[in-house]
Every structure is written in structure tokens, then in C-alpha cells.
Design an enzyme around this catalytic site. Structure first.
Site, PDB file in Angstrom:
ATOM      1  CD  GLU A  11      -1.628   1.592   3.058  1.00 24.20           C
ATOM      2  OE1 GLU A  11      -1.280   2.733   3.409  1.00 24.20           O
ATOM      3  OE2 GLU A  11      -1.957   0.702   3.874  1.00 24.20           O
ATOM      4  CG  HIS A  12       3.401   2.588   3.291  1.00 24.75           C
ATOM      5  ND1 HIS A  12       3.959   3.593   4.047  1.00 24.75           N
ATOM      6  CD2 HIS A  12       2.382   2.098   4.043  1.00 24.75           C
ATOM      7  CE1 HIS A  12       3.324   3.693   5.205  1.00 24.75           C
ATOM      8  NE2 HIS A  12       2.359   2.789   5.234  1.00 24.75           N
ATOM      9  CD  GLU A 109       1.994   2.544   9.709  1.00 23.68           C
ATOM     10  OE1 GLU A 109       0.766   2.413   9.803  1.00 23.68           O
ATOM     11  OE2 GLU A 109       2.587   2.528   8.622  1.00 23.68           O
TER      12      GLU A 109
END
Length: 938
Positions: A11-12, A109
Site C-alpha cells: 500500500e505504501h 510505524e
């Protein structure tokens, strides 16, 4: 399937450049080339969603083009994978002799996410309740599994999952659908053939007997009672979420079982004060293919775990026997009616999220949106079988063998063990490296650093121009008048049959020693009972008659003077038009006859509030750092810290530790006398034109009912100034209809500098440096807003996130006259402070272009022009005295900001020696800072 976080890292990485838009990081660049009101991407347990929204048609087309290309035709460069996912790199990339460490945005994260005990527990619970397929792994990435992912695996996952046959598209709004479909077809679908993606999630095989499990976590230093830090919860696997009506019924059933003080589980688990609050996972969860229901407690002592299990079983048996009162079912359906009528500004996005899970498993999304039909069907089912809900409880809870009891307890060595496991993982990776491997790592690190430092050419990306921004704002008509001796602002809006009421009550007469109690007062005043109603009956009436009643603290800076502010509390509520008299009656009773004496009830509320504050730090650490850093910089800073900063967290921890709350019970009525006082109050009503006169009459009768509370208290301080509420009407002692705001004005306030470090049990830092600047109406304010956005996009993002590996960071201009630098879930502390200072040097050097300035303007205007719901129209004027005319002047100043002005404000406010600043860091033990006497370590 594994826990390397491949869907999350993908996704990143897809947002880091694509076929048509090959520049680095189009996603972050589009934030500044668009007027989007929302742009993001997020990975759930079994899908990834790429949502955006905007009010501009051309912008919608641009964003759709960038998102389609990113998702279906990304570059997936190895360098982007290293930056966003994980990499081995020298601690100092320019020094080959510095030790090798793990780096990467998602890696940090997830380290931050897993330091949050609530998140950790939820993750374990899901993995263990669904152990046989995709829900048994961590889709976001388990920090120690992330370094097992290879670039090849990432590309492979994209090739097998990111195909239109495995995708779903959702659009909402008033732009013609044909244009969207045509663009989706031309730019993406036409380049693929239909395939069978084979990504169905099979059902979880049902267990024949219940299971138990145990996990450990990090002790919580802010917990009110160190001996009560255990969590226990029972989770039940329910039916398939694609059965819409069954899901609707179970979700309502869950609310009846756990919501509010009248619910059976609240009575049996919360009120005996065995724990501080429900477990972090509680109630119905429809985000997995088969839904689940969880019930349990956090903040319990180890010896109480058996007792909690017994209570849960007993409560389920009691529900099957006694069912639910009809009035509670009506209150819940009334709440649904309000939710359907209330217009939020992100309605389309919330619909997309609401249907995503079921649709992802081939449920019918349209059926999900027909809520009124489900309500009718629900009423019919109850009519036909009065035991309809009890039968569901029996089937899904009493007789369900697929249930998991999961306990969690703190372990003193938890953080050490985590750090040791990471060290071992790192050691395993390093010990197999040859000298040439190490050299290659060093060289790749330098290449990445060079790529991150290079000025990017983003000309391939579409962009709006500043000329696409509306030059003026529409004016919201407001009417001010005096009702029952109280100034009221009336705002006619298309509210869809709801009425919204607010009252601002001043704190000016409240003695300073009572101020730390005000947040507690706000949270309990609507929850302890009033008049003839005990707290249960009060909660029931609120659910039946209103869309909620709440009270919050307010510290509102003046828009023209820096050390001038208003202090108060805001009462807010809403109701359907037919319930106006009932809503005001509830407020009257709170003003006239609030209950404060029930110590048992107060203790439950105090424990829950202290627990919530302690739990909030790990995901809002940057906010706490920013508030603390500004504490000594403006006159309002100290009060903001008292109400909403680390001081409040610690204060509530102390209250929760008291064995006797008598002193608190004596304090609350004293606060009430000062605050719920019509003499220092102003009101606002938003309603439809047809209903406004009725609302005015009801408000007048409410103000009559509470007139006995009107007292002219002596002000605690002398430095109070009055400003007219209606700028068109100057203060006139003969005509009080305009009313006034009474502000504290500390003209002789002396700001001072402080550096504070809070040692916390997390493996990441939250860093803030805050600088005293100017208020909203000052001519430099607009330049500082643009500077913050430009510095973030063009410099700090690269330094803090791309190079530093923090999850987020940047600068923002606050309405309180403070300019904030911040970082979020950051592996660095002192290094990030120097990144802030480099950002200032970059701004002073003037090495930015007109294009950079225009992009920052677009980005600022997307915030300034974000939609305002009918409920909130006129609120800025009501609370802050910022009128549409003042907003228009600010708008013109934003348009006019020039290169010269930006360099000037950077010089004027951020020059070392001249700037007045505060610094705060929340993070793990830090030897460098401990040895530095300029820091206060707490």
C-alpha cells in the site's frame, strides 16, 4: 500468508511512483497539487482501500488518474521498498563504520502500533479467534517478521492481487457517473482481461470446544493501580457478514448488551468496579468474513479473572431469561434514525468504509444501505416472536463452542525482551554478510540518501492552479438576538429535521485551584443523574430524546491579541425537531438539580476516564508533546496543558488512586455554581427556517426554567476585557442585544523556554518544538500558514519520514499563535530537532520556487475550504468571534503571500537567540538527554 506486512508495505510502495507518473512519491506530492478534502490509503485484515475526496470536478479527474495508475501500474522500485518497508543500513548512512540497523517507514510505524497495549491485544484476539486462514496473520506487519519480506515477494503479491477482477470501485457525490466510468475503463480496465483472482476467504472451521489463551504486554506507568493491569475478554465467532439482516440484528443486539449504564454488561462488569473499563475490543465486529462479539474488562487484578468469566456467563443467562426493556430497544432505533438524518462532511467516505467488508466477500452493498428496510424487518421479527433477541443470544453466545477467552498481563521485562528479539533478528541478518555485502549495503544506503536528497521533478503530475480556487467565500447568514436575557446566535440551515443547540459558559469567576477538575466536571455532569432521574434513567431519556448531550472544555485564543483568550465550557446537544421540549427539559434538570453525591457512580466514571487518558498517549503522543511545548509560551498555554495535556493525564491518575472521593464530590457543585450560570452564557441554535421560531420559544422557556441559577459572581481576576459578539454592533450599555465575550487579557505575560522529556514505555518518540509567533488577524499569520505547509512538503517530510523513518512529521501553524514542529512514531529524538532547525535554514535560504509556494497555497486552501456540515455553520463566529469578513481578509492574505514574505517570516520568528520556543519529547529512556542539564526529565 505470513505476518511480513506485504499488503501494508505494498500500500505504501504503490503510492511511490507509477507508469504514467514515475516521479518519487506522487501521493505526497498530490497533497499539494490538489484541493482534496481527503486523501489516504489503509490496509485492513483482508483488503486495502485507496480513498480520496474533493469538491472540484477537475481535481476529481486528476486524483482518479493518479490513484488508478498507482494501484494498477506502479513502478515498485527496489529503492521505494527499502524506504517504505524495511532495509539494513548503517546507523549513519554516510559512515560505513557505524553499526547496521533496521530502518523503514512501515517497520517503525508497526513498532509504534505494537507498543500500544490496546492495539496489541486486539491483534492477538483476532489472530487467535480465526487461526486457520488470513486472519491468523498480521496484515499490517509484525515488526520482527517485516525483515523477512523480499522485494520479489512484494512484486509477486501485486501481480496476483492487484487486478481489476479483484477490485471494487465506489464513487459518491453529484458529479456525473458516466464520466467516472469512462475514465476508469480507459485508464485501467481496458488494459486487462477478466481472470478468476481466487482470493476468496474460506470460512473458519468451527471449534467443537471453547479455547483459552494468554499473552503479555508492557506495564503501563500511567495506570491508576499498578496491581490491576490485566485484561480478560471472551470473544465469540458469529455468522457470515454477507447476511445483511443477521449482521444488522447482531449489531443492534451488541449495543443493547453493552452500551450505556442500562445495559446488562455495564451493570454486571463495570459497576462492581472490578476493572477500569471494558476491554479494548468490545461488542460487535463485522470487519472479518465471519463477525465476532467480544466482552471483557481491562484494568483488573490477576485474581479476579475467574470471577470475570463467571460474571460473563451469568449475564448471558440473565439476558436469555429476562430479555430487554422495550424502551431500550426504542431508544436504540431512535439513535439510528438520528444517525441516518445527521449530515457529516465525510458521509460518502463513511459509506465506503461501512460497505467495504461485506462487499469484499461478495455481500450486497445496496442492501446494506437500505437501513430503514432492516429496521422495519427488525420490528416485524420482534412482533412475531417477542423472544427473537433472546433466541439469538442463546444461539450465538450460550450454545456457541467457538469462543476464545484471552487474558493479557503486564511483564516487567517485556520491552527488554522485544529489544533483545530485534537485536537477535538483526544479528542473524548481519552474521551471514560478507565484506562485499556490507559494502553493497553502504553503497545502496548512499544511493537512497542521494535519491531522497535530490530535488524532484514532479512536472508529470496533474495539478490545479491557484486560479482554480474560488476567490471569495459564501457568507453564512447569522442572526443575533437576546432571548431570556442571554445572547443567542440563530443560524438557519438545511439540517434534515434536526435541531443543534450549543451554550458557551464562562470560567472567568472560577477560582484557579478548581480548574484541574473542570474536564472531570464536563465528563460527569451529563452522566450522574438529575432531577427525579437517576443516572440510568437519565441515560435512557438522552438516548430516547436526543442525539447526545455533551460538555467540553474550551480555551479559545483571541484572533487579534496574542495573550488574550476566552476560557469556558461548551454544552452541545441535538435532537429531532419533535423532541425539542424534551431536550431542553433534560438541560434544565442538569442546571437546576444535578446529582453529584453518588460516590460509587463517580468512581466508575473516574476510573474509566483515567484509563482512557492513559490509553490515548501512544496514538496521540505528538498532540501531548505539542501542547506541553507551548505551555509557557502564551497566556493560554498553561490552561491548555491543565485541561488537555500530560498534566490532566497525571491529575486524573491521582484522582483514580484516591480511596475516598468525598473531596471531589464536594468540589463538583462549587464548579457547577460558577459555570452553569445564565449570567455568563451565550447560546447558538442551528435549525431549519420552518422550525426556528419554535426552537426560539423552547429556548426561551428553558432559560426561564434555569433563571434561578443566574448569579453575578465576582471575577477572580482583574484583566478581563469585553468584545462584542456581533462586530456590526459595538458594545452599547443601553442596548445589550449584541452581547459580549469576556476574555482574559494578560498584557504583561512573560513567555519562558522549557525543554521537557517524558520517559515512556514505547520504543518510538513523539517530538515537538513549538515557537511563539502571531495571532490569526496579524498580517504574518497567512505567510506562516503557507510556510508550515511548504516546509513540510518540500523539506521536513523528506528528512523526518523518508530519511529518518518516522511515520509522520512536519510543521503546522496553530490558531493559538504558536507554530508547531512535530514528529510521530519516530525512531529519533535529538536528530529530529536538528531536522526542524535545518528546515528553518532551508526556508531562510529562499531555495524554493513559485511552484512550491503555489502548491503550498493549494494545500492550505483544501483545508480552509473543507466542507462544513449544516450543524457546524456559524460555529467559528460563535466560538472565536472570527466572522466571514475576517475569513475573507485571511483568504486574501493567503492569495497574496510572496517569496519575499516567506523568507522574511522565517527570519523574523525562527532566528536563534530571538525566537521564543519550547521543546517536548515523549519517548523511551534516553541517555543523551538525561546527561544534558538543559532538559527537565519527568
Amino acid at each position: 500468508m505470513d505476518s511480513t506486512g506485504v499488503p501494508h508495505i505494498l500500500e505504501h510502495t504503490v503510492l511511490c511512483g507509477s507508469e504514467k507518473y514515475p516521479c518519487r512519491d506522487p501521493f505526497f506530492k498530490m497533497l499539494n497539487r490538489s484541493l482534496s478534502t481527503f486523501m489516504n490509503a489503509f490496509t485492513a485484515s483482508d483488503y486495502t482501500m485507496y480513498p480520496f475526496s474533493t469538491q472540484n470536478a477537475k481535481d476529481f479527474q486528476n486524483l482518479l488518474s493518479v490513484y488508478l495508475d498507482a494501484v494498477f501500474f506502479p513502478c515498485l522500485r527496489e529503492q521505494d521498498f527499502w524506504q517504505e518497508g524495511w532495509r539494513l543500513e548503517n546507523e549513519n548512512p554516510t559512515d560505513p563504520s557505524s553499526p547496521l540497523v533496521f530502518k523503514g517507514v512501515v517497520f517503525n510505524e508497526m513498532k509504534g502500533a505494537f507498543s500500544d497495549n490496546e492495539r496489541l491485544y486486539a491483534q492477538h484476539l483476532q489472530n487467535k479467534l480465526h487461526p486457520d486462514h488470513t486472519y491468523s496473520v498480521v496484515s499490517g506487519g509484525e515488526p520482527l517478521a517485516i525483515p523477512d519480506l523480499t522485494w520479489e515477494q512484494l512484486k509477486q503479491f501485486h501481480a496476483t492481487h492487484y487486478h481489476p477482477s479483484n477490485a471494487r470501485f465506489f464513487t459518491y457525490g453529484d458529479l456525473p457517473l458516466e464520466n467516472h466510468l469512462k475514465q476508469i475503463q480507459e485508464e485501467a480496465l481496458s488494459r486487462f482481461d477478466r481472470i478468476d483472482p481466487n482470493t476468496e476467504v474460506p470460512s473458519q472451521p468451527h471449534w467443537t470446544s471453547p479455547r483459552e489463551d494468554h499473552v503479555t504486554c508492557c506495564p503501563d506507568a500511567l495506570s491508576p493501580d499498578p496491581t490491576k493491569q490485566n485484561t480478560l475478554c471472551v470473544s465469540y465467532l458469529l455468522g457470515d457478514i454477507t447476511d445483511t439482516f443477521e449482521g444488522f440484528t447482531l449489531s443492534l443486539l451488541s449495543s443493547l448488551m453493552i452500551s450505556g449504564p442500562n445495559s446488562p454488561f455495564y451493570k454486571s462488569l463495570i459497576e462492581p468496579k472490578i476493572g477500569t473499563d471494558f476491554s479494548s475490543v468490545v461488542g460487535y465486529d463485522g470487519s472479518t468474513k465471519e463477525a465476532s462479539f467480544s466482552i471483557g474488562l481491562q484494568g483488573i487484578a490477576e485474581e479476579d479473572t475467574e470471577r470475570v468469566k463467571e460474571i460473563i456467563n451469568q449475564t448471558i443467562s440473565d439476558i436469555i431469561e429476562n430479555g430487554f426493556e422495550e424502551e431500550r430497544i426504542e431508544a436504540l432505533l431512535h439513535k439510528l434514525e438520528i444517525q441516518i438524518k445527521h449530515q457529516s462532511t465525510n458521509f460518502g467516505l463513511s459509506l465506503a468504509s461501512y460497505i467495504a467488508s461485506s462487499w469484499n466477500h461478495d455481500g450486497d452493498p445496496v442492501e446494506l444501505l437500505r437501513i430503514s428496510e432492516s429496521v422495519a424487518k427488525f420490528r416485524q421479527a420482534l412482533k412475531e416472536n417477542p423472544r427473537f433477541l433472546q433466541d439469538k443470544v442463546k444461539h450465538y453466545f450460550k450454545e456457541n463452542t467457538h469462543r476464545l477467552t484471552l487474558s493479557m498481563s503486564p511483564e516487567d521485562a517485556y520491552l527488554e525482551k522485544q529489544a533483545k528479539a530485534e537485536e537477535e533478528k538483526l544479528h542473524k541478518k548481519i552474521e551471514v554478510l560478507s565484506d562485499s555485502d556490507r559494502k553493497e549495503i553502504y553503497e545502496k544506503g548512499l544511493e537512497l540518501l542521494a535519491a531522497q536528497s535530490k530535488t524532484q521533478d514532479a512536472s508529470c503530475l496533474p495539478a490545479l492552479r491557484v486560479s482554480d480556487i474560488e476567490p471569495t467565500i459564501p457568507i453564512t447568514p447569522l442572526e443575533m438576538s437576546l432571548t431570556g436575557g442571554v445572547p443567542v446566535q440563530y443560524c438557519e440551515q438545511p439540517t434534515n429535521g434536526l435541531v443543534y443547540f450549543r451554550a458557551m459558559c464562562s470560567l472567568n469567576s472560577l477560582p484557579d485551584n478548581l480548574k484541574p477538575y473542570v474536564p472531570l466536571f464536563c465528563s460527569v455532569i451529563t452522566k450522574m443523574g438529575c432531577g427525579d432521574l437517576d443516572y440510568r434513567q437519565q441515560a435512557q431519556q438522552m438516548e430516547l430524546r436526543t442525539g447526545g448531550m455533551s460538555v467540553s472544555t474550551q480555551v479559545i485564543p483571541d484572533s487579534t491579541q496574542l495573550d488574550t483568550f476566552e476560557q469556558g465550557i461548551l454544552l452541545s446537544s441535538s435532537c429531532l425537531e419533535r423532541n425539542l421540549p424534551h431536550m431542553f427539559e433534560l438541560w434544565s434538570e442538569i442546571f437546576n438539580r444535578p446529582h453529584f453525591n453518588d460516590e460509587e457512580r463517580l468512581r466508575v466514571l473516574v476510573m474509566s476516564s483515567a484509563q482512557e487518558l492513559a490509553n490515548g498517549i501512544s496514538h496521540s503522543g505528538h498532540m501531548y508533546a505539542m501542547i506541553r511545548a507551548g505551555r509557557h509560551l502564551t497566556a493560554a498555554g498553561d490552561l491548555q496543558e491543565t485541561f488537555g495535556g500530560m498534566e490532566q493525564v497525571k491529575f486524573m491518575k491521582r484522582i483514580a488512586e484516591m480511596s475516598d472521593l468525598t473531596q471531589v464530590i464536594r468540589t463538583l457543585p462549587r464548579i457547577k455554581k460558577h459555570l452553569l450560570n445564565p449570567a455568563s452564557m451565550r447560546c447558538a441554535v442551528n435549525a431549519t427556517p420552518q422550525k426556528m421560531s419554535d426552537a426560539e420559544a423552547q429556548l426561551e422557556s428553558f432559560l426561564k426554567d434555569v433563571a434561578a441559577n443566574r448569579k453575578e459572581h465576582k471575577r477572580v481576576r482583574e484583566d478581563i476585557i469585553s468584545k462584542p459578539l456581533d462586530p456590526q454592533k459595538p458594545l452599547d450599555p443601553q442596548d445589550a442585544s449584541g452581547g459580549s465575550r469576556n476574555l482574559v487579557s494578560e498584557q504583561h505575560f512573560q513567555p519562558c523556554q522549557m525543554k521537557t522529556y517524558f520517559e515512556m514505555p514505547f520504543p518510538v518518540n513523539f517530538v515537538s518544538e513549538t515557537v511563539r509567533t502571531v495571532p490569526f488577524s496579524h498580517q504574518d499569520y497567512a505567510s506562516l500558514c503557507i510556510l508550515a505547509r511548504m516546509m513540510t512538503a518540500k523539506f521536513l517530510h523528506g528528512e523526518i519520514r523518508e530519511k529518518g523513518g518516522a511515520y509522520g512529521g512536519g510543521a503546522r501553524m496553530g490558531g493559538v499563535g504558536l507554530f508547531y514542529f512535530y514528529s510521530y512514531r519516530d525512531p529519533h529524538s535529538v536528530q529530529t530537532l536538528s531536522a526542524f532547525h535545518k528546515g528553518v535554514d532551508w526556508a531562510k535560504s529562499g531555495c524554493f520556487t513559485q511552484q512550491d509556494i503555489d502548491e503550498a497555497k493549494l494545500s492550505i486552501f483544501s483545508t480552509v475550504d473543507s466542507p462544513v456540515a449544516p450543524a457546524d455553520k456559524g460555529m467559528l463566529s460563535f466560538l472565536s468571534g472570527i466572522t466571514d469578513e475576517m475569513k475573507q481578509s485571511h483568504r486574501q492574505r493567503l492569495f497574496a503571500v510572496s517569496h519575499k514574505q516567506l523568507v522574511e517570516v522565517a527570519e523574523r520568528y525562527f532566528t536563534v537567540g530571538q525566537k521564543m520556543f519550547g521543546v517536548t519529547i515523549l519517548g523511551p529512556e534516553n541517555e543523551t538527554i538525561k546527561k544534558d542539564p538543559s532538559w527537565l526529565v519527568l
